[in-house]
Design an enzyme around this catalytic site. Sequence first.
Site, mmCIF file in Angstrom:
data_model
loop_
_atom_site.group_PDB
_atom_site.id
_atom_site.type_symbol
_atom_site.label_atom_id
_atom_site.label_comp_id
_atom_site.label_asym_id
_atom_site.label_seq_id
_atom_site.Cartn_x
_atom_site.Cartn_y
_atom_site.Cartn_z
ATOM 1 N N SER A 1 0.868 -1.180 0.000
ATOM 2 C CA SER A 1 0.000 0.000 0.000
ATOM 3 C C SER A 1 0.905 1.229 0.000
ATOM 4 O O SER A 1 2.111 1.109 0.231
ATOM 5 C CB SER A 1 -0.824 -0.012 1.293
ATOM 6 O OG SER A 1 -1.399 1.251 1.573
ATOM 7 N N TYR B 1 -1.829 -1.610 10.312
ATOM 8 C CA TYR B 1 -1.851 -1.730 8.846
ATOM 9 C C TYR B 1 -0.501 -1.307 8.256
ATOM 10 O O TYR B 1 0.085 -2.014 7.437
ATOM 11 C CB TYR B 1 -2.985 -0.844 8.320
ATOM 12 C CG TYR B 1 -3.259 -0.940 6.830
ATOM 13 C CD1 TYR B 1 -4.028 -1.982 6.330
ATOM 14 C CD2 TYR B 1 -2.789 0.019 5.944
ATOM 15 C CE1 TYR B 1 -4.309 -2.059 4.964
ATOM 16 C CE2 TYR B 1 -3.059 -0.045 4.592
ATOM 17 C CZ TYR B 1 -3.835 -1.088 4.103
ATOM 18 O OH TYR B 1 -4.116 -1.155 2.755
#
Length: 320
Positions: free
Chosen positions: A147, A164
């Site tokens: 990401s 995350y």
Amino acid sequence: MDSFEGKLAVVTGGGSGMGRELVRQLAAQGCSVAACDLNADSVAAAAAIARGDAPPGTRVTAHTCDVSDEAQVLRFRDELLEQHASDHVDLVFSNAGIGGAGSFVSGSREEWERTFAIDWWGVYYCARAFLPLLIASGDGVLVNTSSVNGFWATLGPGMPNSAYSTAKFAVKGFSEALVEDLRSNAPQVRVAVVMPGHVGTDIVVNTLRAHGLPEPERMTDAQVTELIPAEMVPEGASPGDLRRLLAQANADFRDKAPLSAAEAAAIILDGVRSGSWRILVGEDAKKLDAAVRAKPEAAYEYAQLGSWPDTVPGAEPRER
Ligand SMILES: NC(=O)c1ccc[n+]([C@@H]2O[C@H](COP(=O)([O-])OP(=O)(O)OC[C@H]3O[C@@H](n4cnc5c(N)ncnc54)[C@H](O)[C@@H]3O)[C@@H](O)[C@H]2O)c1
């Protein structure tokens, strides 16, 4: 790899978003696919749609698997080899992922570890399980989804994203480490790391589900109140308002993104076909990558970093 035709691909998290689109687009190009997901219904539906678009002879199978559980990953591997009557796989898209657990300081430890387990250990277990089968292919590609949070560890002012980001940094580091490792020890396999910016998917509600919560509309007052940090609750908001706010946040994330899941999957597949090892998805991802590389010390000084209104969520727009 000029074409995916006649190949066999594994896609994790194939029931929704970019995974579902990867399954559909690969199958449409004559690539057989074994798709897995935590959500059995969504991956079965995705496989059915993909079969409808696929040329004859293309096989698409759906499997239920939690990638954070190694035993389930190994069972998925054995199941797909049997169903596809194969002794190898050509492509592995480690795409499954969830958000959540923003704060290490004030959030729940259980939620932090669940997010990290899916986003990191899921990628690791899949690499362990499938690397020998990619080697057996003779021309294999491992595609790991990280990401922009794999190089920038926040969502902007007041929005920490610790579990995350930690996992996505690990996915990026692992993938980069494999570049030389594969070149030295298994040159018939290459690796690519995917770093999307904002892509319109249902990741907000799918994240809730992976953490054992229902859809926003079906949450109890206690669940919705616990979920939204007090400082983010508008003054005087009732639990009903919060449920609507959350449902709207999911719809906005999906519908107001600069890139659709279909567009993102096409960019990922183009990157894999062209041999790229570093696939940035979206103009926002490219701009953020350039900004962080240009001014690493300013990575978390949002006003200094964001020279575009859309680069840094929440940063004050500055001149272009
Ligand atoms: N959407 C974005 O803006 C964005 C940005 C950067 C990175 N990503 C990453 O892209 C990947 C795909 O995300 P998306 O936006 O398409 O999300 P999505 O929620 O639409 O799809 C992800 C799928 O993964 C499945 N999944 C979740 N946990 C799983 C588990 N333990 N085992 C198997 N399947 C599981 C979900 O059920 C869902 O079907 C994720 O890794 C995500 O972190 C997304």
